[in-house]
Design an enzyme around this catalytic site. Sequence first.
Site, PDB file in Angstrom:
ATOM      1  N   SER A   1       0.830  -1.204   0.000  1.00 32.90           N
ATOM      2  CA  SER A   1       0.000   0.000   0.000  1.00 32.90           C
ATOM      3  C   SER A   1       0.864   1.254   0.000  1.00 32.90           C
ATOM      4  O   SER A   1       2.081   1.209   0.227  1.00 32.90           O
ATOM      5  CB  SER A   1      -0.911  -0.001   1.227  1.00 32.90           C
ATOM      6  OG  SER A   1      -0.131   0.180   2.400  1.00 32.90           O
TER       7      SER A   1
ATOM      8  N   CYS B   1      -7.765 -22.259  -0.824  1.00 29.84           N
ATOM      9  CA  CYS B   1      -6.859 -23.155  -0.093  1.00 29.84           C
ATOM     10  C   CYS B   1      -7.492 -24.513   0.216  1.00 29.84           C
ATOM     11  O   CYS B   1      -6.835 -25.553   0.109  1.00 29.84           O
ATOM     12  CB  CYS B   1      -6.365 -22.486   1.182  1.00 29.84           C
ATOM     13  SG  CYS B   1      -7.667 -21.791   2.227  1.00 29.84           S
TER      14      CYS B   1
ATOM     15  N   HIS C   1      -5.097 -27.740   6.527  1.00 33.62           N
ATOM     16  CA  HIS C   1      -6.545 -27.943   6.399  1.00 33.62           C
ATOM     17  C   HIS C   1      -6.849 -29.443   6.320  1.00 33.62           C
ATOM     18  O   HIS C   1      -6.286 -30.156   5.485  1.00 33.62           O
ATOM     19  CB  HIS C   1      -7.084 -27.275   5.134  1.00 33.62           C
ATOM     20  CG  HIS C   1      -7.162 -25.785   5.207  1.00 33.62           C
ATOM     21  ND1 HIS C   1      -6.934 -25.073   6.353  1.00 33.62           N
ATOM     22  CD2 HIS C   1      -7.475 -24.862   4.243  1.00 33.62           C
ATOM     23  CE1 HIS C   1      -7.093 -23.780   6.102  1.00 33.62           C
ATOM     24  NE2 HIS C   1      -7.419 -23.635   4.841  1.00 33.62           N
TER      25      HIS C   1
END
Length: 365
Positions: A37, A156, A256
């Site tokens: 940014s 993901c 996961h």
Amino acid sequence: MSVKKAGVLGATGSVGQRFILLLSKHPEFEIHALGASSRSAGKKYKDAASWKQTETLPETEQDIVVQECKPEGNFLECDVVFSGLDADVAGDIEKSFVEAGLAVVSNAKNYRREKDVPLVVPIVNPEHIDVVENKVKQAVSKGGKKPGFIICISNCSTAGLVAPLKPLVEKFGPIDALTTTTLQAISGAGFSPGVSGMDILDNIVPYISGEEDKLEWETKKILGGVNAEGTEFVPIPESEMKVSAQCNRVPVIDGHTECISLRFANRPAPSVEDVKQCLREYECAASKLGCHSAPKQTIHVLDQPDRPQPRLDRDRDSGYGVSVGRIREDSLLDFKMVVLSHNTIIGAAGAGILIAEILKAKNII
């Protein structure tokens, strides 16, 4: 071996930091530009980033001056640009880089649904990159420069889901019904705002905004095909494959876990041993291409009754391999199993790196 110049957008965020960590050790890529940014632009990276990886910030990247996320300066000299930008800003920024003739590999969701944009899990469907390769070859054959393009990394949790499905579909034919319940690590939510400690400690959150929809439609695009012209992707129709997902956030840092049940369209169904053998024998195309990060064993079939587990199995093949266990018959469908994948490696930044390795191996970049 030629070394390609790489840029990273969203370099101070969670995915951006993981890109930097993986690229800093990579023999085929060097970081040439970092973007963030306007608050961070003009600062040295070590001063702009709140580094939160378990490994220390590499010395070679500490003094790189951060740029704004615009296709100018050092970014214009990059062979590939990795985007770890948040979806709320990624769209216009990534588009500007493509229009400037740059190759973009994006972790954001903005362009995943576009018919001509590859949605790639590199250990599953790297052949979808051929659509981009054809566009590049056509432009060059007409005397033009290599055009810019974008390739999207999957969600993901989708990466872990489709990894065992690909070899099973290739061997035994279509899957017409699929359910998955995910147990997703907190790193998947990023740094800020991320998941509040008060929300996740001693708790499970049975909702992740937009996640179930992504799992259900991304699976059909990734396992789907390409039209006759080789220009657009054709997802598996809902009438041919029904996918139902439930997603939960759990107090695990990385990795996961997914509990999957599936049914094959063809009868009779294979045996449990047939399924195990199929998964063990699967070798992803990235391995055949000799890509640096490709897993030596794409799918690790675990026979222990209590595996896979995130803490014990997420780092197999440096996070690029997927672990599958508890493969057994299902009384409602055909089979059920537990799948574990490293969500920030093969499910995010690592997938982007492996996609870029495939692009390099194919001389697209």
